[in-house]
Design a protein around this motif. Structure first.
Motif, PDB file in Angstrom:
ATOM      1  N   PHE A 422       0.835  -1.205   0.000  1.00  0.00           N
ATOM      2  CA  PHE A 422       0.000   0.000   0.000  1.00  0.00           C
ATOM      3  C   PHE A 422       0.868   1.252   0.000  1.00  0.00           C
ATOM      4  O   PHE A 422       0.581   2.229  -0.695  1.00  0.00           O
ATOM      5  N   TRP A 423       1.933   1.261   0.784  1.00  0.00           N
ATOM      6  CA  TRP A 423       2.838   2.414   0.816  1.00  0.00           C
ATOM      7  C   TRP A 423       3.418   2.668  -0.574  1.00  0.00           C
ATOM      8  O   TRP A 423       3.482   3.820  -1.021  1.00  0.00           O
ATOM      9  N   ARG A 424       3.815   1.615  -1.253  1.00  0.00           N
ATOM     10  CA  ARG A 424       4.409   1.787  -2.580  1.00  0.00           C
ATOM     11  C   ARG A 424       3.383   2.284  -3.592  1.00  0.00           C
ATOM     12  O   ARG A 424       3.688   3.145  -4.427  1.00  0.00           O
ATOM     13  N   SER A 425       2.148   1.743  -3.535  1.00  0.00           N
ATOM     14  CA  SER A 425       1.114   2.213  -4.472  1.00  0.00           C
ATOM     15  C   SER A 425       0.744   3.661  -4.187  1.00  0.00           C
ATOM     16  O   SER A 425       0.460   4.446  -5.097  1.00  0.00           O
ATOM     17  N   SER A 426       0.757   4.058  -2.890  1.00  0.00           N
ATOM     18  CA  SER A 426       0.452   5.448  -2.528  1.00  0.00           C
ATOM     19  C   SER A 426       1.523   6.392  -3.050  1.00  0.00           C
ATOM     20  O   SER A 426       1.227   7.525  -3.450  1.00  0.00           O
ATOM     21  N   LEU A 427       2.768   5.930  -3.074  1.00  0.00           N
ATOM     22  CA  LEU A 427       3.874   6.750  -3.579  1.00  0.00           C
ATOM     23  C   LEU A 427       3.638   7.165  -5.029  1.00  0.00           C
ATOM     24  O   LEU A 427       4.023   8.262  -5.451  1.00  0.00           O
ATOM     25  N   ASN A 428       2.951   6.322  -5.793  1.00  0.00           N
ATOM     26  CA  ASN A 428       2.713   6.590  -7.216  1.00  0.00           C
ATOM     27  C   ASN A 428       1.463   7.435  -7.473  1.00  0.00           C
ATOM     28  O   ASN A 428       1.132   7.707  -8.624  1.00  0.00           O
ATOM     29  N   SER A 429       0.754   7.822  -6.405  1.00  0.00           N
ATOM     30  CA  SER A 429      -0.474   8.601  -6.588  1.00  0.00           C
ATOM     31  C   SER A 429      -0.147  10.048  -6.947  1.00  0.00           C
ATOM     32  O   SER A 429       0.636  10.712  -6.271  1.00  0.00           O
ATOM     33  N   ASP A 430      -0.767  10.530  -8.036  1.00  0.00           N
ATOM     34  CA  ASP A 430      -0.557  11.924  -8.450  1.00  0.00           C
ATOM     35  C   ASP A 430      -1.049  12.907  -7.389  1.00  0.00           C
ATOM     36  O   ASP A 430      -0.595  14.050  -7.329  1.00  0.00           O
ATOM     37  N   LEU A 431      -2.017  12.473  -6.561  1.00  0.00           N
ATOM     38  CA  LEU A 431      -2.586  13.383  -5.566  1.00  0.00           C
ATOM     39  C   LEU A 431      -1.595  13.752  -4.466  1.00  0.00           C
ATOM     40  O   LEU A 431      -1.863  14.633  -3.659  1.00  0.00           O
ATOM     41  N   LEU A 432      -0.450  13.073  -4.401  1.00  0.00           N
ATOM     42  CA  LEU A 432       0.546  13.422  -3.386  1.00  0.00           C
ATOM     43  C   LEU A 432       1.580  14.402  -3.911  1.00  0.00           C
ATOM     44  O   LEU A 432       2.558  14.701  -3.226  1.00  0.00           O
ATOM     45  N   ASN A 433       1.374  14.918  -5.135  1.00  0.00           N
ATOM     46  CA  ASN A 433       2.421  15.744  -5.748  1.00  0.00           C
ATOM     47  C   ASN A 433       2.505  17.156  -5.185  1.00  0.00           C
ATOM     48  O   ASN A 433       3.428  17.880  -5.482  1.00  0.00           O
ATOM     49  N   ASP A 434       1.521  17.605  -4.432  1.00  0.00           N
ATOM     50  CA  ASP A 434       1.677  18.840  -3.673  1.00  0.00           C
ATOM     51  C   ASP A 434       0.876  18.705  -2.384  1.00  0.00           C
ATOM     52  O   ASP A 434       0.043  17.817  -2.235  1.00  0.00           O
ATOM     53  N   SER A 435       1.164  19.591  -1.452  1.00  0.00           N
ATOM     54  CA  SER A 435       0.650  19.412  -0.093  1.00  0.00           C
ATOM     55  C   SER A 435      -0.870  19.487  -0.023  1.00  0.00           C
ATOM     56  O   SER A 435      -1.503  18.726   0.706  1.00  0.00           O
ATOM     57  N   MET A 436      -1.502  20.403  -0.781  1.00  0.00           N
ATOM     58  CA  MET A 436      -2.950  20.529  -0.707  1.00  0.00           C
ATOM     59  C   MET A 436      -3.642  19.294  -1.286  1.00  0.00           C
ATOM     60  O   MET A 436      -4.621  18.784  -0.739  1.00  0.00           O
ATOM     61  N   ARG A 437      -3.119  18.786  -2.382  1.00  0.00           N
ATOM     62  CA  ARG A 437      -3.701  17.592  -2.963  1.00  0.00           C
ATOM     63  C   ARG A 437      -3.463  16.383  -2.051  1.00  0.00           C
ATOM     64  O   ARG A 437      -4.225  15.418  -2.069  1.00  0.00           O
ATOM     65  N   ALA A 438      -2.417  16.435  -1.237  1.00  0.00           N
ATOM     66  CA  ALA A 438      -2.166  15.352  -0.282  1.00  0.00           C
ATOM     67  C   ALA A 438      -3.277  15.284   0.769  1.00  0.00           C
ATOM     68  O   ALA A 438      -3.638  14.194   1.227  1.00  0.00           O
ATOM     69  N   LEU A 439      -3.829  16.433   1.146  1.00  0.00           N
ATOM     70  CA  LEU A 439      -4.956  16.431   2.079  1.00  0.00           C
ATOM     71  C   LEU A 439      -6.151  15.737   1.440  1.00  0.00           C
ATOM     72  O   LEU A 439      -6.868  14.971   2.083  1.00  0.00           O
ATOM     73  N   TRP A 440      -6.342  16.042   0.144  1.00  0.00           N
ATOM     74  CA  TRP A 440      -7.446  15.406  -0.581  1.00  0.00           C
ATOM     75  C   TRP A 440      -7.211  13.901  -0.689  1.00  0.00           C
ATOM     76  O   TRP A 440      -8.140  13.095  -0.548  1.00  0.00           O
ATOM     77  N   TRP A 441      -5.982  13.492  -0.953  1.00  0.00           N
ATOM     78  CA  TRP A 441      -5.656  12.064  -1.019  1.00  0.00           C
ATOM     79  C   TRP A 441      -6.004  11.391   0.306  1.00  0.00           C
ATOM     80  O   TRP A 441      -6.590  10.310   0.339  1.00  0.00           O
ATOM     81  N   SER A 442      -5.663  12.028   1.417  1.00  0.00           N
ATOM     82  CA  SER A 442      -5.958  11.458   2.735  1.00  0.00           C
ATOM     83  C   SER A 442      -7.463  11.298   2.929  1.00  0.00           C
ATOM     84  O   SER A 442      -7.933  10.296   3.485  1.00  0.00           O
TER      85      SER A 442
END
Length: 856
Positions: A422-442
């Motif tokens: 899961f950690w590795r698949s999350s690393l490939n998520s485009d939603l983690l590419n900036d901090s605000m989108r990371a909140l949305w990913w969460s």
């Protein structure tokens, strides 16, 4: 550190797609088709296939210029689903009504008056069939949903988006969800703070840097200087200020230290009252006159050096706002030279407008290693030293823009899924590419039901103190908490939702007072919740004139505004929630009745009661109502109409400030079998024993009247928290045993009181004219012995007991009350001034012998 993007622009397509294919919608469609016969089941399969295709296309449509049209289509589809929910809920109500009325017939327990009150609900059939009218409504709304889905699919296909029916079965979903996982800002900083040491030391030096220290201020000079802390939301401004505040409070350099949360909408009167209470050390009655209030504050501060933190000051160059901020600081001029005001803000101009002479302290980026340590603190248990997690975690942390809030949220999601895949698949998520989108990913990692609960939290103002149980009860009443089968405890599922949000930092612990815990939501996450909720929720605070969209389902009013209520709210025919926090203006009887007649889809109501204390009979028409709470002490006595017994879906009834609350008929609330919580001290209804789902009953008064026997408690084994039983002079020991208090294992605090106040006895007689029971009571010693409490209680209070003998479960060699911590005897009589000798097992018991009276 990157600038924040608008939360509403992030992840819209993905959010909508997730909502469409969620189990919530699937179950809703299944239930609709189950009432429409076997043939529509084939249509359901086709519809589900189309919904899956819509999911893929909506994810791809997130950045299209046609998004505005898509949003309108989504609004229409959501509205249709809401309508389907209401129709299904009405059918469930009819089915519940049929079962209850059949039970009344079978047991021959209903009086003629009650049957006539319910006669308008139709025939009392044992076998329930969906009424033709309801089935027609259901069929029409299913056709509407199908039409909207087809229209959406047709529109998206015209855009040539990369999704076809052929590749639906090959969907790869990197988001792993688990349905079984467990897991106003104060001045108190978090337990773990990273990378702030240099900033803390710098600000403390600025606080001590005071020319002409100790001199009183003159008319030309201010006694205080202003220091600003500036940074984007979630960057750690408040945490830094909390650390500084804690050090200053410990050092005693300042005579007064004050922490005040301001936010974008604030009231000078309220904040001035708060400052006065802090400086004087006394709770103050709210003073009507602001001038008088500020004069008192000025006297408390005069000649003293103070440190004031103004947290989360907003500034948009509004002259009125600037005037209010100046008015807020006006009384501080009487302080001693060397006083300081520390301001946290998103905008550097806010500190300048308050008089800051130097540029604000800018929140600096954490260095890479400090941020990584912070992230891993949230993401991984300290005992896990696996290098694979360390390596992948470092890469994920590198995507988060060094935003502390992103570290907390993303780390929290990874912590409850300690699987390297899961950690590795999350690393490939485009939603983690900036901090605000990371909140949305969460947010996307949450279960769909938990997402709805989180979005609902935006109904409350920013940084409002939240209580766990109140939130869970509201979520249950709104229908957000779903159990997998009838045996699963809905409160337990709701608590799991809450702790999912808490463990992933979407809800945060604000403060703890004794055993009571209070929670809050970070401003940036509040923005996210507002964005997700959209027009479903409208909130307006004092002094703000709102415009309420017609598709609004949930409304929070900080204070009752009759103009808004009459001109806007009463027109919202699909409104589900009306939550009024506080009001100096009471709702008139006419407005209260109009609310009941116009807003028949209401599920949650929290309002002040009508001035007359009379509840109109039309309240019985609110078939969807689950949560009813009255606040305000202006009504001393309230009588509920006979039609109140039609509220079969009611789960929570609260009236903590009303002294007497009773039913106008003899039936009481016995047929409200879904009623789970009764809170307040003025409730006195017969036949409470029928409510076997009760979780909370604040007090129970035993009477010599049918329906008020202590045996009513026999089957209420779900009762928890605290319980007061009064009027014990009226019972026999056998009746006390039949109450089976020992089985109420969820009760933590019990009070046993002999002699009930006369007002309760007279109230019972009003409602039960000729049903007094002619049985005398047993000796009190025998009754007391038979009242064996639950084994796990921690607090026991005995009042007005008039005998010298005490039960063996208190005085015997081994008491069964092994968890008892507090024992109080109040106005009890005995043969001497000495208390009874207790069991030796109570070695660490805190015991109070207040008002023990000698028996002559």
């Amino acid at each position: 550190m990157p600038d924040p993007v608008t939360i509403a622009a992030v992840g819209w397509g993905i959010s909508t797609a997730g909502w469409l294919v969620s189990p919530i919608i699937s179950k809703l469609l299944n239930k609709c088709f189950s009432y429409l016969g076997p043939s529509p089941a084939r249509k359901l399969k086709k519809l589900e296939s189309k919904v899956l295709q819509l999911k893929l296309m909506l994810e791809a449509a997130e950045t299209l210029p046609q998004r505005g049209e898509l949003e309108l289509w989504v609004k229409g589809l959501k509205s249709a689903f809401y309508e389907a929910e209401d129709i299904l809920d009405a059918i469930d109500y009819q089915q519940l009504e049929t079962r209850i009325l059949s039970k009344i017939d079978d047991k021959s327990t209903a009086s003629t008056n009650h049957k006539s009150a319910l006669s308008c609900f139709g025939c009392k059939r044992k076998n329930f069939n969906v009424p033709i009218e309801s089935k027609a409504k259901l069929k029409a709304i299913v056709n509407k949903i199908e039409k909207l889905i087809n229209e959406g699919l047709k529109f998206l296909l015209l855009l040539n988006l990369p999704a076809t029916c052929e590749n639906i079965n090959n969907i790869s979903n990197n988001i792993v969800r688990s349905s079984t996982r467990r897991t106003q800002i104060t001045s108190v900083p978090p337990s773990d703070v990273f990378g702030c040491d240099r900033d803390i030391e710098m600000i403390i030096r600025m606080l001590r840097d005071t020319p002409a220290d100790g001199e009183p201020s003159s008319s030309r000079t201010k006694c205080f200087s202003v220091i600003g802390i500036c940074g984007i939301p979630g960057s750690g401004k408040t945490t830094l200020a909390q650390c500084v505040f804690q050090k200053e409070r410990e050092d005693d350099y300042f005579d007064h230290v004050m922490w005040i949360h301001v936010s974008n909408i604030f009231d000078v009167h309220t904040i001035s009252t708060e400052m006065l209470e802090i400086t004087s050390g006394r709770k103050r009655e709210q003073l009507i006159n602001l001038d008088m209030l500020q004069r008192e504050l000025e006297e408390e501060i005069r000649g003293r050096r103070f440190f004031l933190v103004l947290d989360d000051v907003w500034y948009d160059k509004d002259p009125i706002q600037k005037q209010q901020l100046g008015q807020l600081l006006s009384p501080l001029k009487a302080g001693r030279m060397g006083s300081k005001v520390l301001v946290t803000t998103r905008n550097a101009d806010a500190a300048t407008s308050l008089g800051a002479q130097n540029p604000p302290v800018l929140i600096s980026d954490l260095d890479e290693e400090d941020f990584f340590k912070m992230f891993m603190h949230h993401a991984l248990d300290a005992t896990n030293r696996d290098q694979a997690f360390q390596s992948v975690g470092r890469e994920i942390a590198g995507k988060l823009g060094r935003l502390p809030l992103a570290a907390s949220l993303v780390g929290g999601q990874l912590r409850i899924r300690p699987h390297i895949d899961f950690w590795r698949s999350s690393l490939n998520s485009d939603l983690l590419n900036d901090s605000m989108r990371a909140l949305w990913w969460s947010y996307q990692q949450l279960e769909e039901n938990v997402k709805k609960c989180f979005a609902y939290c935006s109904i409350f103002p920013r940084r409002r103190v939240l209580k766990r149980d109140e939130l869970v009860h509201l979520w249950i009443a709104e229908g957000f908490v779903k159990t997998t089968d009838e045996t699963e405890d809905v409160e337990g599922v709701g608590l799991r939702y809450f702790y999912d949000l808490l463990s992933t930092s979407f809800i945060q612990l604000k403060t703890k007072i004794g055993r009571a815990e209070f929670f809050t939501i970070h401003d940036l996450l509040h923005d996210l919740a507002e964005s997700v909720a959209g027009s479903d929720i409208a909130r307006f605070e004092k002094g703000v004139a709102p415009h309420i969209p017609q598709d609004t389902r949930h409304i929070f009013m900080e204070s009752y505004d009759r103009t808004v209520f009459v001109e806007q709210i009463l027109k919202l025919k699909t409104l589900r929630t009306l939550f009024i926090s506080y009001s100096t203006e009471s709702m008139t009887d006419i407005d209260f009745e109009h609310m009941l007649r116009n807003l028949k889809k209401l599920r949650v109501v929290r309002v002040s009661p009508p001035l007359s204390g009379t509840i109109p009979a039309c309240i019985g028409e609110l078939k969807h109502l689950r949560y009813l709470s009255f606040f305000g002490s202006h009504v001393l006595k309230m009588i509920l109409p006979p039609t109140f017994t039609k509220l079969y879906n009611l789960q929570i009834l609260s009236a903590s400030e009303i002294r007497q609350l009773a039913c106008a008929n003899n039936e009481g609330l016995g047929y409200l079998e879904n009623l789970r919580y009764i809170t307040g001290w003025g409730f006195h209804f017969p036949d409470i024993g029928r409510l076997t789902s009760l979780r909370t009953l604040t007090n129970f008064t035993v009477g010599k009247i049918r329906g008020y026997e202590i045996q009513q408690l026999e089957h209420l084994d779900y009762l928890g928290d605290s319980l007061l039983i009064q009027g014990l002079q009226n019972i026999k020991s056998e009746a006390a045993r039949q109450a089976k208090l020992v089985n109420k294992t969820r009760i933590k605090a019990l009070e046993l009181r002999w002699d009930a106040p006369d007002q309760y006895s007279s109230l019972m007689m009003e409602n039960q004219n000729d049903q007094e029971l002619n049985n005398s009571a047993d000796p009190q010693e025998e009754v007391f012995e038979a009242l064996l409490p639950p084994p796990y209680i921690t607090s026991l209070k005995i009042c007005n007991y008039r005998r010298s003998a005490y039960p063996g479960w208190l005085t015997g060699e081994q008491s069964p009350l092994t968890n008892l911590q507090n024992l109080v005897f109040k106005t009890c009589f005995g043969p001497s001034d000495e208390p009874p000798r207790l069991s030796e097992s109570f070695r660490e018991l805190l015991c109070g012998w207040t008002s023990i009276l000698r028996y002559h």
